[in-house]
Design a protein around this motif. Structure first.
Motif, PDB file in Angstrom:
ATOM      1  N   SER A 173       0.834  -1.210   0.000  1.00  0.00           N
ATOM      2  CA  SER A 173       0.000   0.000   0.000  1.00  0.00           C
ATOM      3  C   SER A 173       0.870   1.263   0.000  1.00  0.00           C
ATOM      4  CB  SER A 173      -0.944  -0.013   1.210  1.00  0.00           C
ATOM      5  OG  SER A 173      -1.799  -1.135   1.184  1.00  0.00           O
ATOM      6  N   ILE A 174       1.943   1.232   0.825  1.00  0.00           N
ATOM      7  CA  ILE A 174       2.840   2.412   0.889  1.00  0.00           C
ATOM      8  C   ILE A 174       3.476   2.669  -0.468  1.00  0.00           C
ATOM      9  CG2 ILE A 174       4.990   3.275   1.887  1.00  0.00           C
ATOM     10  CD1 ILE A 174       4.209   1.834   4.490  1.00  0.00           C
ATOM     11  N   LYS A 175       3.968   1.628  -1.095  1.00  0.00           N
ATOM     12  CA  LYS A 175       4.639   1.798  -2.383  1.00  0.00           C
ATOM     13  C   LYS A 175       3.656   2.269  -3.457  1.00  0.00           C
ATOM     14  CE  LYS A 175       8.558   0.353  -0.744  1.00  0.00           C
ATOM     15  NZ  LYS A 175       9.656   1.322  -0.515  1.00  0.00           N
ATOM     16  N   GLU A 176       2.430   1.726  -3.435  1.00  0.00           N
ATOM     17  CA  GLU A 176       1.437   2.138  -4.418  1.00  0.00           C
ATOM     18  C   GLU A 176       1.057   3.613  -4.245  1.00  0.00           C
ATOM     19  OE1 GLU A 176      -1.813  -0.498  -3.981  1.00  0.00           O
ATOM     20  OE2 GLU A 176      -0.957  -2.064  -5.271  1.00  0.00           O
ATOM     21  N   ALA A 177       0.854   4.012  -2.969  1.00  0.00           N
ATOM     22  CA  ALA A 177       0.480   5.408  -2.711  1.00  0.00           C
ATOM     23  C   ALA A 177       1.593   6.373  -3.156  1.00  0.00           C
ATOM     24  CB  ALA A 177       0.177   5.592  -1.233  1.00  0.00           C
ATOM     25  N   LEU A 178       2.845   6.011  -2.849  1.00  0.00           N
ATOM     26  CA  LEU A 178       3.973   6.872  -3.236  1.00  0.00           C
ATOM     27  C   LEU A 178       4.122   6.922  -4.760  1.00  0.00           C
ATOM     28  CD1 LEU A 178       6.358   8.591  -2.367  1.00  0.00           C
ATOM     29  CD2 LEU A 178       7.738   6.503  -2.163  1.00  0.00           C
ATOM     30  N   TYR A 179       3.883   5.796  -5.407  1.00  0.00           N
ATOM     31  CA  TYR A 179       3.992   5.742  -6.863  1.00  0.00           C
ATOM     32  C   TYR A 179       2.942   6.635  -7.518  1.00  0.00           C
ATOM     33  CZ  TYR A 179       4.780   3.658 -11.457  1.00  0.00           C
ATOM     34  OH  TYR A 179       5.078   3.459 -12.785  1.00  0.00           O
ATOM     35  N   LEU A 180       1.706   6.553  -7.032  1.00  0.00           N
ATOM     36  CA  LEU A 180       0.642   7.403  -7.589  1.00  0.00           C
ATOM     37  C   LEU A 180       0.899   8.886  -7.300  1.00  0.00           C
ATOM     38  CD1 LEU A 180      -2.481   5.222  -6.643  1.00  0.00           C
ATOM     39  CD2 LEU A 180      -1.435   5.508  -8.910  1.00  0.00           C
ATOM     40  N   TYR A 181       1.449   9.162  -6.126  1.00  0.00           N
ATOM     41  CA  TYR A 181       1.754  10.555  -5.749  1.00  0.00           C
ATOM     42  C   TYR A 181       2.801  11.162  -6.692  1.00  0.00           C
ATOM     43  CZ  TYR A 181       3.350  14.472  -2.867  1.00  0.00           C
ATOM     44  OH  TYR A 181       3.700  15.699  -2.415  1.00  0.00           O
ATOM     45  N   LEU A 182       3.827  10.373  -6.992  1.00  0.00           N
ATOM     46  CA  LEU A 182       4.884  10.867  -7.894  1.00  0.00           C
ATOM     47  C   LEU A 182       4.354  11.041  -9.311  1.00  0.00           C
ATOM     48  CD1 LEU A 182       7.951   8.776  -6.644  1.00  0.00           C
ATOM     49  CD2 LEU A 182       7.494  11.209  -6.268  1.00  0.00           C
ATOM     50  N   LEU A 183       3.473  10.165  -9.756  1.00  0.00           N
ATOM     51  CA  LEU A 183       2.883  10.323 -11.086  1.00  0.00           C
ATOM     52  C   LEU A 183       2.108  11.636 -11.183  1.00  0.00           C
ATOM     53  CD1 LEU A 183       1.603   6.723 -11.963  1.00  0.00           C
ATOM     54  CD2 LEU A 183       3.496   7.982 -13.025  1.00  0.00           C
ATOM     55  N   GLN A 184       1.378  11.951 -10.115  1.00  0.00           N
ATOM     56  CA  GLN A 184       0.608  13.201 -10.102  1.00  0.00           C
ATOM     57  C   GLN A 184       1.528  14.418 -10.188  1.00  0.00           C
ATOM     58  OE1 GLN A 184      -1.803  13.636  -6.615  1.00  0.00           O
ATOM     59  NE2 GLN A 184      -2.349  15.762  -7.089  1.00  0.00           N
ATOM     60  N   LYS A 185       2.619  14.412  -9.420  1.00  0.00           N
ATOM     61  CA  LYS A 185       3.534  15.550  -9.424  1.00  0.00           C
ATOM     62  C   LYS A 185       4.273  15.698 -10.757  1.00  0.00           C
ATOM     63  CE  LYS A 185       2.445  16.897  -5.416  1.00  0.00           C
ATOM     64  NZ  LYS A 185       1.645  18.128  -5.269  1.00  0.00           N
ATOM     65  N   ARG A 186       4.523  14.569 -11.412  1.00  0.00           N
ATOM     66  CA  ARG A 186       5.176  14.648 -12.717  1.00  0.00           C
ATOM     67  C   ARG A 186       4.262  15.323 -13.732  1.00  0.00           C
ATOM     68  NH1 ARG A 186       7.050   9.315 -15.879  1.00  0.00           N
ATOM     69  NH2 ARG A 186       4.783   9.127 -16.039  1.00  0.00           N
ATOM     70  N   GLU A 187       2.985  15.033 -13.681  1.00  0.00           N
ATOM     71  CA  GLU A 187       2.029  15.682 -14.572  1.00  0.00           C
ATOM     72  C   GLU A 187       1.939  17.178 -14.280  1.00  0.00           C
ATOM     73  OE1 GLU A 187       0.517  14.456 -17.217  1.00  0.00           O
ATOM     74  OE2 GLU A 187       1.737  12.674 -16.834  1.00  0.00           O
TER      75      GLU A 187
END
Length: 799
Positions: A456-470
């Motif tokens: 869950s931690i890795k998934e949340a961090l991965y989605l967070y970074l995708l958002q910031k990249r956009e």
């Protein structure tokens, strides 16, 4: 008690000196008038053929960066001066960037300003810009040679032959080329391309243009010197641009393009933050993606190994109790991961690398403000290094600010990390309580929950970074220009140069100044006696009994019968003034003896003695003129006689010669006799020292009323001193503009040593402008008036 008005005398003397100074220049009023006339005429021609220059101006406003609300930490830093100088100084930095050679070189390349075009219009050469039938493009400069040495000093001549050919003349040879073909010149490769718009609208019938080449750097330096960039107000961010140039359109294009290049450069700098953030996020996504794959693989392996299908359903009751704790732990773990990453990134200590932004949660707005400020300083640091070095004091100051701000950011992150660690410890304690409650759950379930938590931690961090990249990509796409145009480049209707009234006024002043300087310098460098005032200042005790006018080469230098010329009137005044020198002379003393001498030869003593004798003879007195200059006699120039006739030297040398044998009629007046100098002896001084010279003068004084002696110059020989004792008056002749000022010292010393007695001064060869008192007004009194042509002729001759 009365006061002595001593100051009146001083005031009177000052007025006299001032008046003399003014009159000295007013005497040359003709040259001042001529100087003004010539200067104004030259100014009119200059204004007619000078190229008018127009002023082009533009203004922009520098947008302030939107930094949001200032956090408490940023405000604290500004209060203690850590971030000082980031307000007004930044606008000054933008001005320096706008004037930088790097930016101006881009303007030169974009507009092709390294090539300029001119056409000849009579004696003028005018620059042209866009209304030409062709353009010359520099494809490549020659890198194999020193451009400064091979760049042409004189422009090339380009002449269109037809729509396809152009002739190029470099001053040494001519050659024809095809339009659009590559042309190799000593300094570069060029191409001549037709101007489609102006192809059929040639400016001049000959199609002849002068093309001047320069390097990109040279053209940029020229622009840097001519473009003016300044703040409209010290409290504003409005920048004014100005350029003075003969071509309005070219100046407008230059200023507009400069603003355009500045905006493009600013956009590139602003995108560096977003670009750096996107690159940082991509690197983190690769790492998090790999870790997420590993956790999911472990989960699949665990289920497979333990043959588990739905453990969640079995522990649903317990998970409901710990759901809130897990959620909080997830958020804290995400923030801890981001914080650790930022700390590692900051500790690299590179002042040129930007920090990623927008990676913190909503609870750390103050930290985001610090990161934005840090990135602003890094961009400014990198921009300054483009035109400077690390040794520049401004760069050092920015480095210091970056280091201080990095330390502040690190401290903030460490503080945030400590807070997260405490919060996570608290959550772990809560989880321990929950673990005790689910102790009865098989250990496999506990292990499986740990795997799912990591997933869950890795998934949340991965989605967070995708958002910031956009978000970073969007920021790069919508970056706005930094400079907003207030007024586009606009040129004045009337030229700012040359200014007609200033040029004419300057010409008028120059016309007055040049004659003034010539007269002043001439006066300063002059070491000659010019006017009677020069003699009066040096020899105030000696009377000046006459001023003789300057004569032209063709004017008669001997006074004729019933002569009413200026020369004759001058000698009549001299004769009258001379009579006052004989107030103590008695009839029983015999003839009045006048000795005429000078300091050196060429001062006119023979002219004075001969004409004085003629003037004295006009009074019906018996006069004799003696040529006592035995070394270099000059009387023959004024009174014609036989140079070989027996004269004074023969009389003094030969005891057998009587006085009557050397006395001859002058041929000018019946009562004027003459005694010539005679043969030039080898020992004139010894002859004049003999006893016979005394007998000579005693006999003459008995026979005549006046004895006029033309003697030798005093400075050169001693002859005059030997016979001076026989004279009643010594007439000392000085020639204006010829006699040196130091001659007055010689006269003063001679009189002080009593070598001369009863001396009266005569100033010879005086120009009409330099006559003293009323002489220049009175000489033509009662005479015939000169014609206008004669007056003009005399003016220029005497000037």
């Amino acid at each position: 008690m009365s006061k002595e008005p001593v100051y009146l005398d001083d005031q009177f003397e000052d007025d006299i000196h001032l008046r003399d100074l003014v009159e000295k220049y007013l005497r040359h009023w003709k040259w001042f008038a001529m100087g003004v006339f010539v200067s104004v005429v030259v100014a009119f021609f200059y204004l007619k053929y000078a190229t008018p220059v127009f002023r082009t101006e533009a203004s922009i406003v520098i947008k302030e960066e939107d930094k949001g609300g200032m956090g408490s930490q940023l405000s604290a830093l500004q209060d203690i001066g850590v971030l000082g100088g980031m307000g007004g100084a930044s606008v000054e930095n933008e001005i320096e960037i706008m004037k930088s050679k790097r930016l101006l070189q881009k303007v030169v390349e974009e507009l092709g300003l390294n090539v300029s075009y001119y056409v000849e219009d009579g004696i003028k050469t005018n620059e042209v810009y866009n209304n030409i039938p062709f353009y010359v493009k520099v494809l490549r400069y020659n890198d194999q040679v020193n451009l400064a040495e091979v760049m042409p000093e004189e422009p090339y001549v380009f002449s269109l032959i037809n729509d396809k050919e152009v002739n190029i003349d470099n001053g040494e040879q001519e050659q024809t080329y095809q339009l659009g073909s590559k042309i190799i010149l000593p300094f570069a490769e060029i191409m001549v391309v037709p101007n489609i718009v102006k192809k059929k609208q040639l400016m001049v019938e000959s199609n002849r243009f002068l093309v001047n080449f320069s390097t990109i750097e040279g053209a940029a330096i020229s622009l840097e010197e001519s473009i003016q960039v300044s703040l409209a107000d010290k409290n504003a961010t409005v920048i004014n641009l100005a350029l003075e140039h003969p071509l309005k359109r070219k100046a407008q294009d230059i200023l507009n393009e400069l603003v355009n290049q500045y905006n493009e450069d600013a956009i590139i700098d602003n995108n560096l933050v977003s670009k750096n953030t996107a690159e940082f996020i991509d690197e983190r996504l690769k790492i998090i993606g790999s870790e997420l794959d590993s956790v999911e693989t472990d989960k699949v392996a665990f289920k497979t190994e333990n043959k588990l299908t739905n453990i969640e359903a079995e522990s649903e009751l317990f998970l409901e109790n710990v759901n809130e704790v897990t959620k909080q732990h997830l958020e804290l773990a995400t923030q801890m991961e981001v914080t650790n990453t930022m700390i590692a990134y900051l500790k690299e200590g590179d002042n040129s690398k930007l920090l990623p932004t927008n990676l913190s949660g909503q609870e750390s707005k103050g930290m985001a403000e610090l990161i934005n400020t840090y990135n602003t300083l890094v961009i400014e640091h990198n921009e300054m290094l483009k035109n400077s070095s690390e040794k520049n004091p401004v760069v050092k100051n920015i480095n210091s600010q970056i280091d201080q701000l990095r330390s502040t950011v690190l401290n903030g992150l460490e503080t945030q990390k400590t807070g997260l660690r405490i919060a996570m410890s608290d959550l772990r304690r809560q989880e321990a309580v929950m673990d005790n409650k689910i102790a009865k759950v098989p250990g496999k379930e506990k292990e499986f929950r740990g795997i799912e938590r990591q997933q869950s931690i890795k998934e949340a961090l991965y989605l967070y970074l995708l958002q910031k990249r956009e978000e970073a990509s969007i920021n790069m796409a919508v970056t706005a220009p930094k400079a907003k145009i207030v007024d586009y480049a606009n040129s004045t209707i009337k030229p700012v140069a040359p200014k007609k009234m200033i040029v004419l006024g300057g010409a008028f002043l120059m016309g007055l100044l040049i004659p003034f300087l010539v007269i002043y310098v001439g006066d300063v460098l002059n070491n000659k006696i010019v006017t009677r005032k020069d003699i009066e200042r040096a020899l105030p005790s000696l009377p000046i009994i006459g001023e003789l006018p300057s004569l032209g080469d063709k004017e008669d230098k001997t006074i004729a019968e019933d002569d009413r010329s200026v020369l004759a009137e001058a000698f009549r005044i001299l004769r009258t003034n001379l009579q006052y020198m004989f107030v103590n002379h008695h009839k029983e003393d015999g003839a009045k003896t006048i000795l005429v001498t000078s300091t050196t030869k060429g001062e006119g003593k023979s002219l004075v003695s001969s004409n004085l004798a003629v003037t004295l003879a006009d009074t019906k007195k018996k006069v004799v003129l003696i040529g006592a200059d035995l070394r270099n006699p000059q009387l023959k120039q004024y009174i014609q006689h036989n140079k070989r006739q027996t004269g004074l030297s023969n009389y003094l040398y030969n005891e057998d010669i009587e006085l009557d044998e050397i006395i001859n009629p002058s041929g000018l007046k019946s009562n004027l006799d003459m005694i010539s100098s005679g043969s030039i002896p080898p020992n004139p001084a010894e002859l004049l020292m003999g006893e016979k010279i005394g007998v000579f003068f005693e006999e003459l004084k008995k026979r005549y009323d006046y004895v006029v002696i033309d003697s030798a110059p005093l400075l050169l020989v001693t002859d005059t001193f030997l016979i001076n004792k026989y004279a009643d008056v010594t007439v000392y002749v000085m020639r204006s503009g010829y006699a040196e000022s130091k001659f007055t010292d010689f006269v003063a010393d001679t009189i002080k040593q009593k070598k001369l007695d009863k001396v009266a001064m005569v100033l010879n060869d005086v120009s009409m402008a330099n006559f003293g008192y009323g002489n220049k007004y009175g000489y033509n009194y009662g005479g015939e008036k000169d014609s206008m042509l004669t007056k003009i002729k005399k003016v220029f001759i005497r000037s």
